[in-house]
Design a protein around this motif. Structure first.
Motif, short mmCIF file in Angstrom:
data_model
loop_
_atom_site.label_atom_id
_atom_site.label_comp_id
_atom_site.label_asym_id
_atom_site.label_seq_id
_atom_site.Cartn_x
_atom_site.Cartn_y
_atom_site.Cartn_z
N ARG A 1 53.07 36.51 45.15
CA ARG A 1 51.65 36.65 45.50
C ARG A 1 51.27 38.12 45.63
NH1 ARG A 1 51.99 34.23 49.76
NH2 ARG A 1 51.33 32.13 49.15
N ASN A 2 52.09 38.89 46.36
CA ASN A 2 51.79 40.31 46.57
C ASN A 2 51.84 41.09 45.26
OD1 ASN A 2 51.47 39.89 49.31
ND2 ASN A 2 53.59 40.40 49.82
N LYS A 3 52.78 40.77 44.38
CA LYS A 3 52.85 41.45 43.09
C LYS A 3 51.61 41.17 42.25
CE LYS A 3 57.84 41.99 42.32
NZ LYS A 3 58.98 41.66 41.41
N LEU A 4 51.18 39.91 42.25
CA LEU A 4 49.98 39.55 41.49
C LEU A 4 48.75 40.25 42.04
CD1 LEU A 4 50.66 35.72 41.03
CD2 LEU A 4 50.64 37.44 39.21
N MET A 5 48.60 40.25 43.37
CA MET A 5 47.44 40.90 43.98
C MET A 5 47.45 42.41 43.74
SD MET A 5 47.30 38.72 47.54
CE MET A 5 46.22 39.90 48.35
N SER A 6 48.65 43.00 43.76
CA SER A 6 48.76 44.44 43.51
C SER A 6 48.35 44.76 42.07
CB SER A 6 50.20 44.90 43.76
OG SER A 6 50.35 46.27 43.45
N ALA A 7 48.80 43.95 41.13
CA ALA A 7 48.44 44.17 39.73
C ALA A 7 46.94 43.99 39.51
CB ALA A 7 49.22 43.21 38.84
N MET A 8 46.36 43.04 40.26
CA MET A 8 44.93 42.77 40.14
C MET A 8 44.08 43.78 40.91
SD MET A 8 45.29 38.64 40.65
CE MET A 8 43.54 38.30 40.87
N LYS A 9 44.75 44.57 41.78
CA LYS A 9 44.08 45.54 42.66
C LYS A 9 43.05 44.85 43.56
CE LYS A 9 44.67 49.64 39.73
NZ LYS A 9 45.71 49.06 38.86
N VAL A 10 43.49 43.74 44.18
CA VAL A 10 42.65 43.01 45.11
C VAL A 10 43.40 42.82 46.42
CG1 VAL A 10 41.44 41.80 43.25
CG2 VAL A 10 43.44 40.73 44.32
N SER A 11 42.66 42.54 47.48
CA SER A 11 43.28 42.38 48.79
C SER A 11 43.26 40.95 49.30
CB SER A 11 42.56 43.28 49.82
OG SER A 11 41.17 42.94 49.88
N SER A 12 42.58 40.06 48.55
CA SER A 12 42.46 38.68 49.02
C SER A 12 43.06 37.71 48.00
CB SER A 12 40.99 38.31 49.24
OG SER A 12 40.86 36.93 49.50
N PRO A 13 43.92 36.78 48.47
CA PRO A 13 44.46 35.75 47.57
C PRO A 13 43.40 34.72 47.16
CG PRO A 13 45.17 35.34 49.83
CD PRO A 13 44.48 36.67 49.83
N LYS A 14 42.20 34.83 47.73
CA LYS A 14 41.11 33.94 47.34
C LYS A 14 40.42 34.42 46.07
CE LYS A 14 40.14 32.34 52.06
NZ LYS A 14 39.12 32.23 53.13
N THR A 15 40.81 35.58 45.57
CA THR A 15 40.25 36.10 44.33
C THR A 15 40.51 35.11 43.20
OG1 THR A 15 40.67 38.36 45.07
CG2 THR A 15 40.24 38.02 42.70
N GLU A 16 39.49 34.84 42.40
CA GLU A 16 39.62 33.82 41.37
C GLU A 16 40.26 34.37 40.09
OE1 GLU A 16 35.75 32.01 40.87
OE2 GLU A 16 36.23 30.51 42.40
N VAL A 17 41.09 33.52 39.49
CA VAL A 17 41.71 33.80 38.20
C VAL A 17 41.49 32.60 37.30
CG1 VAL A 17 43.49 35.33 39.15
CG2 VAL A 17 43.93 32.87 39.00
N MET A 18 41.74 32.76 36.02
CA MET A 18 41.73 31.64 35.08
C MET A 18 43.17 31.17 34.88
SD MET A 18 39.71 29.78 33.07
CE MET A 18 38.29 30.77 32.52
N MET A 19 43.43 29.91 35.15
CA MET A 19 44.76 29.35 34.93
C MET A 19 44.76 28.49 33.68
SD MET A 19 47.24 27.05 37.42
CE MET A 19 46.28 25.52 37.27
N ILE A 20 45.71 28.74 32.80
CA ILE A 20 45.84 27.99 31.55
C ILE A 20 47.06 27.07 31.66
CG2 ILE A 20 46.13 28.14 29.06
CD1 ILE A 20 45.01 31.01 29.27
N MET A 21 46.85 25.79 31.36
CA MET A 21 47.93 24.82 31.38
C MET A 21 48.11 24.24 29.98
SD MET A 21 47.12 22.85 34.98
CE MET A 21 48.68 21.94 34.94
N HIS A 22 49.37 23.94 29.65
CA HIS A 22 49.70 23.41 28.33
C HIS A 22 50.22 21.98 28.49
CE1 HIS A 22 49.35 27.53 26.79
NE2 HIS A 22 50.00 27.89 27.89
N TYR A 23 49.42 21.04 28.03
CA TYR A 23 49.75 19.62 28.17
C TYR A 23 50.40 19.07 26.90
CZ TYR A 23 47.15 18.91 32.53
OH TYR A 23 46.71 18.94 33.83
#
Length: 270
Positions: free
Chosen positions: A240-262
């Protein structure tokens, strides 16, 4: 042999909170069914229903929808959720369904069939399906991707680190990939009218915390958590911390697009 997992109350609650409902796949299933199965559609049976996210999606199409699961805790969680009036739940194994022969219009299993006793389940599905009834087995690969601005590649390298850390805890019953299990089941199904598809992609905008929470519902994460709760928490927090650091955000509530492969297969009983 079938495998029983997802039976703790906390796990069932997380399953309800974080698992994504496969709306696009339900639409695909119904398009397949409407070309083959005579109406009215009376009964849909969703086997291995978990906390019922997929079960409720079937409600608009059928007179009655019943979700079944071997786990009493999952059934209790599903029943406590807000359900349409034509949806109910029963606890039973996938290989021993409490329905009469030829009663079911649609039998679905959404991200569950890999845990069943595969051949016993297929035999039981054939028993309860009516002639012209459809079987739909759906799942997805455990390599969801994230999109966020121009750093998606960086985020997905971090996601791969997450999946790689969990790989040693994957249940040997399903091996490195459950796709082979579904393909083997597809090939063993004797119905001549059947379709295999492994390229349906879905996208969801959601908080980063929901992506982390979803991975934490995986059986491999739960296995790590049972073995070493502190290590499991450390892994999640670190990713979680690595992702937030890369995104340069401080809140895990920040929205991302998740892609799933069915991947999924559909079949119509002659």
């Amino acid at each position: 042999m079938a495998v029983r997992l997802f039976e703790g109350k906390d796990h069932a609650a997380a399953y309800l909170q974080y698992r994504v409902a496969p709306q696009e796949l339900v639409s695909t299933v119904m398009n397949f069914m409407e070309k083959r199965t005579p109406k009215p559609f009376n009964l849909a049976l969703d086997v291995g229903c978990g906390s019922g996210q997929g079960t409720t999606l079937l409600a608009p199409y059928f007179t009655k929808v019943i979700g079944t699961d071997v786990s009493p805790v999952q059934i209790e969680t599903a029943q406590a959720n807000k359900n349409p009036p034509n949806v109910s739940y029963r606890q039973c194994p996938a290989e021993e369904l409490p329905f009469t022969s030829g009663e079911v219009d649609l039998l679905s299993a959404m991200t569950a069939a890999h845990w069943f006793d595969h051949q016993r389940f297929l035999k039981e599905a054939d028993r309860v399906l009516k002639p012209g009834g459809c079987l739909a087995l759906l799942s997805y690969t455990m390599d969801m991707e994230l999109e966020y601005g121009d750093i998606s590649s960086t985020l997905n390298d971090i996601c791969k680190e997450f999946y790689g850390a969990l790989l040693p805890f994957r249940d040997p019953y399903i091996g490195k990939s459950s796709k082979k299990i579904y393909l083997d089941m597809f090939n063993s199904c004797s119905y001549p009218d059947k379709e295999w598809n492994e390229c349906l992609q879905t996208k969801r905008t959601l908080p980063l915390s929901q992506y982390i929470g979803m991975v934490e519902t995986f059986s491999s994460y739960q296995k790590l958590k049972n073995k070493d709760p502190a290590e499991a928490k450390h892994l999640s927090d670190n990713i979680r911390n690595k992702l937030m650091s890369a995104m340069k955000v401080s809140s895990p509530k920040t929205e991302v697009m998740m892609i799933m492969h069915y991947f999924y297969w559909l079949a119509c009983k002659p």
